[in-house]
Design a protein around this motif. Sequence first.
Motif, PDB file in Angstrom:
ATOM      1  N   SER A  29       3.869  34.910  56.275  1.00 43.21           N
ATOM      2  CA  SER A  29       3.194  33.719  55.749  1.00 43.21           C
ATOM      3  C   SER A  29       2.507  34.024  54.422  1.00 43.21           C
ATOM      4  O   SER A  29       2.047  35.135  54.187  1.00 43.21           O
ATOM      5  CB  SER A  29       2.164  33.202  56.747  1.00 43.21           C
ATOM      6  N   LYS A  30       2.430  33.039  53.566  1.00 43.33           N
ATOM      7  CA  LYS A  30       1.776  33.197  52.265  1.00 43.33           C
ATOM      8  C   LYS A  30       0.405  32.513  52.233  1.00 43.33           C
ATOM      9  O   LYS A  30      -0.451  32.888  51.441  1.00 43.33           O
ATOM     10  CB  LYS A  30       2.675  32.620  51.165  1.00 43.33           C
ATOM     11  N   MET A  31       0.236  31.513  53.074  1.00 41.07           N
ATOM     12  CA  MET A  31      -1.036  30.795  53.121  1.00 41.07           C
ATOM     13  C   MET A  31      -1.707  31.038  54.472  1.00 41.07           C
ATOM     14  O   MET A  31      -1.050  31.006  55.512  1.00 41.07           O
ATOM     15  CB  MET A  31      -0.795  29.295  52.920  1.00 41.07           C
ATOM     16  N   TRP A  32      -3.008  31.270  54.450  1.00 40.96           N
ATOM     17  CA  TRP A  32      -3.752  31.445  55.691  1.00 40.96           C
ATOM     18  C   TRP A  32      -4.071  30.086  56.306  1.00 40.96           C
ATOM     19  O   TRP A  32      -4.374  29.119  55.603  1.00 40.96           O
ATOM     20  CB  TRP A  32      -5.032  32.225  55.419  1.00 40.96           C
ATOM     21  N   ARG A  33      -4.046  30.025  57.630  1.00 45.23           N
ATOM     22  CA  ARG A  33      -4.233  28.781  58.349  1.00 45.23           C
ATOM     23  C   ARG A  33      -5.605  28.748  59.032  1.00 45.23           C
ATOM     24  O   ARG A  33      -6.134  29.786  59.415  1.00 45.23           O
ATOM     25  CB  ARG A  33      -3.132  28.642  59.407  1.00 45.23           C
ATOM     26  N   PRO A  34      -6.185  27.567  59.188  1.00 46.64           N
ATOM     27  CA  PRO A  34      -7.494  27.472  59.851  1.00 46.64           C
ATOM     28  C   PRO A  34      -7.391  27.853  61.321  1.00 46.64           C
ATOM     29  O   PRO A  34      -6.469  27.444  62.019  1.00 46.64           O
ATOM     30  CB  PRO A  34      -7.871  25.998  59.667  1.00 46.64           C
ATOM     31  N   ARG A  35      -8.342  28.630  61.785  1.00 46.37           N
ATOM     32  CA  ARG A  35      -8.331  29.097  63.167  1.00 46.37           C
ATOM     33  C   ARG A  35      -9.648  29.799  63.461  1.00 46.37           C
ATOM     34  O   ARG A  35     -10.167  30.534  62.638  1.00 46.37           O
ATOM     35  CB  ARG A  35      -7.183  30.087  63.360  1.00 46.37           C
ATOM     36  N   ARG A  36     -10.212  29.577  64.616  1.00 41.52           N
ATOM     37  CA  ARG A  36     -11.403  30.310  65.025  1.00 41.52           C
ATOM     38  C   ARG A  36     -10.982  31.709  65.457  1.00 41.52           C
ATOM     39  O   ARG A  36      -9.973  31.879  66.153  1.00 41.52           O
ATOM     40  CB  ARG A  36     -12.131  29.596  66.167  1.00 41.52           C
ATOM     41  N   LEU A  37     -11.761  32.700  65.063  1.00 43.27           N
ATOM     42  CA  LEU A  37     -11.417  34.086  65.331  1.00 43.27           C
ATOM     43  C   LEU A  37     -12.464  34.750  66.218  1.00 43.27           C
ATOM     44  O   LEU A  37     -13.541  34.202  66.454  1.00 43.27           O
ATOM     45  CB  LEU A  37     -11.306  34.859  64.009  1.00 43.27           C
ATOM     46  N   GLU A  38     -12.123  35.932  66.683  1.00 43.52           N
ATOM     47  CA  GLU A  38     -13.071  36.721  67.465  1.00 43.52           C
ATOM     48  C   GLU A  38     -12.897  38.193  67.132  1.00 43.52           C
ATOM     49  O   GLU A  38     -11.777  38.680  66.987  1.00 43.52           O
ATOM     50  CB  GLU A  38     -12.856  36.483  68.959  1.00 43.52           C
ATOM     51  N   VAL A  39     -14.029  38.891  67.000  1.00 39.89           N
ATOM     52  CA  VAL A  39     -14.026  40.335  66.793  1.00 39.89           C
ATOM     53  C   VAL A  39     -14.861  40.962  67.895  1.00 39.89           C
ATOM     54  O   VAL A  39     -16.005  40.565  68.115  1.00 39.89           O
ATOM     55  CB  VAL A  39     -14.616  40.715  65.409  1.00 39.89           C
ATOM     56  N   ARG A  40     -14.280  41.929  68.591  1.00 44.96           N
ATOM     57  CA  ARG A  40     -14.977  42.596  69.693  1.00 44.96           C
ATOM     58  C   ARG A  40     -15.051  44.104  69.425  1.00 44.96           C
ATOM     59  O   ARG A  40     -14.023  44.740  69.180  1.00 44.96           O
ATOM     60  CB  ARG A  40     -14.244  42.361  71.016  1.00 44.96           C
ATOM     61  N   PHE A  41     -16.252  44.644  69.506  1.00 48.92           N
ATOM     62  CA  PHE A  41     -16.467  46.078  69.352  1.00 48.92           C
ATOM     63  C   PHE A  41     -16.746  46.681  70.728  1.00 48.92           C
ATOM     64  O   PHE A  41     -17.636  46.228  71.451  1.00 48.92           O
ATOM     65  CB  PHE A  41     -17.644  46.362  68.418  1.00 48.92           C
ATOM     66  N   GLY A  42     -15.970  47.683  71.101  1.00 49.84           N
ATOM     67  CA  GLY A  42     -16.161  48.333  72.388  1.00 49.84           C
ATOM     68  C   GLY A  42     -17.136  49.497  72.305  1.00 49.84           C
ATOM     69  O   GLY A  42     -17.610  49.868  71.221  1.00 49.84           O
ATOM     70  N   LYS A  43     -17.434  50.086  73.456  1.00 47.77           N
ATOM     71  CA  LYS A  43     -18.347  51.223  73.503  1.00 47.77           C
ATOM     72  C   LYS A  43     -17.680  52.454  72.882  1.00 47.77           C
ATOM     73  O   LYS A  43     -16.476  52.668  73.055  1.00 47.77           O
ATOM     74  CB  LYS A  43     -18.756  51.510  74.946  1.00 47.77           C
ATOM     75  N   PRO A  44     -18.450  53.264  72.153  1.00 49.14           N
ATOM     76  CA  PRO A  44     -17.882  54.460  71.511  1.00 49.14           C
ATOM     77  C   PRO A  44     -17.263  55.409  72.536  1.00 49.14           C
ATOM     78  O   PRO A  44     -17.791  55.588  73.644  1.00 49.14           O
ATOM     79  CB  PRO A  44     -19.095  55.103  70.826  1.00 49.14           C
ATOM     80  N   LEU A  45     -16.150  55.999  72.171  1.00 45.73           N
ATOM     81  CA  LEU A  45     -15.477  56.994  72.998  1.00 45.73           C
ATOM     82  C   LEU A  45     -15.805  58.379  72.453  1.00 45.73           C
ATOM     83  O   LEU A  45     -15.579  58.652  71.272  1.00 45.73           O
ATOM     84  CB  LEU A  45     -13.966  56.761  72.978  1.00 45.73           C
ATOM     85  N   ASP A  46     -16.334  59.234  73.309  1.00 44.92           N
ATOM     86  CA  ASP A  46     -16.766  60.571  72.914  1.00 44.92           C
ATOM     87  C   ASP A  46     -15.733  61.598  73.378  1.00 44.92           C
ATOM     88  O   ASP A  46     -15.477  61.725  74.584  1.00 44.92           O
ATOM     89  CB  ASP A  46     -18.136  60.874  73.531  1.00 44.92           C
ATOM     90  N   PHE A  47     -15.137  62.316  72.428  1.00 45.54           N
ATOM     91  CA  PHE A  47     -14.127  63.317  72.766  1.00 45.54           C
ATOM     92  C   PHE A  47     -14.603  64.736  72.464  1.00 45.54           C
ATOM     93  O   PHE A  47     -13.795  65.641  72.266  1.00 45.54           O
ATOM     94  CB  PHE A  47     -12.835  63.013  71.999  1.00 45.54           C
ATOM     95  N   SER A  48     -15.918  64.928  72.446  1.00 45.42           N
ATOM     96  CA  SER A  48     -16.475  66.252  72.139  1.00 45.42           C
ATOM     97  C   SER A  48     -16.075  67.288  73.197  1.00 45.42           C
ATOM     98  O   SER A  48     -16.118  68.498  72.928  1.00 45.42           O
ATOM     99  CB  SER A  48     -17.999  66.179  72.022  1.00 45.42           C
ATOM    100  N   ARG A  49     -15.685  66.819  74.385  1.00 47.91           N
ATOM    101  CA  ARG A  49     -15.259  67.753  75.430  1.00 47.91           C
ATOM    102  C   ARG A  49     -13.975  68.488  75.048  1.00 47.91           C
ATOM    103  O   ARG A  49     -13.616  69.505  75.665  1.00 47.91           O
ATOM    104  CB  ARG A  49     -15.060  67.013  76.751  1.00 47.91           C
TER     105      ARG A  49
END
Length: 253
Positions: free
Chosen positions: A162-182
């Motif tokens: 697509s070349k043109m953006w269309r109207p739409r409600r969006l959502e952004v979700r941030f999850g809990k940090p993942l710790d890989f120090s182990r």
Amino acid sequence: MLYRLMKYVLLGPLLRLLWPTKVSGAENLPASGGAILAGNHLAVADSFFMPLYVRRKVTFPAKSEYFTEKGVKGRLKKWFFSGLGQIPIDRSGGSAAQAALDTAIRVLREGHLLGIYPEGTRSPDGRLYKGKTGVARIALQAGVPVVPVVTIGTDKVNPIGSKMWRPRRLEVRFGKPLDFSRYEGLAGDRFIERSITDEIMYALMELSGQEYVDIYAAKAKELAAAEAAGVRPEVPPQPSGVDADRVPETKAS
């Protein structure tokens, strides 16, 4: 300065006005220090909307060609991509893959946030595809947490082609940090890196509600193109440990 200008004065207010977005889990973002924001990738628009709701700057390593084109067009492209928080990958010292890894690790060790799309390319059909293990290697070598983040609805705003953006409600979700120090000191172990990557992709699946597909998105695109052309290619078995390309996508593609 340019990043703040784009985010708070020029582009950001327009995006907020035209595409109202529900944001959840912002408290999971670290207030300081390096961290990887590993996201699903539905559309080019992901790289515009997700950073808009992060107080800190999010850096996306990108091809150096975006910053070196000559002429007025080249200067405008450099200004635009710099304003989006993208930095060029220097490939002069070796392969593009190693340059991408080195750039990402440097950004994180300097205490910044790094945006990554582990799938390696946009989803061709809205499903979530197998992640490349570059995200795991970067997290281990830089010693930083990984924050899963998903954008929902951008594939309807900005469908592929697509070349043109269309109207739409969006959502952004941030999850809990993942710790890989182990797993400290185990960067380069292909089984550890695959395990970490799968854990990240599982977190993205839970956060987004997307169906998970255990092949790479690039392979899915190849299969779809072959089917459209009337060809029936055989699907080779997916390697259990080694990825053909360890480097995750770090910008819109």
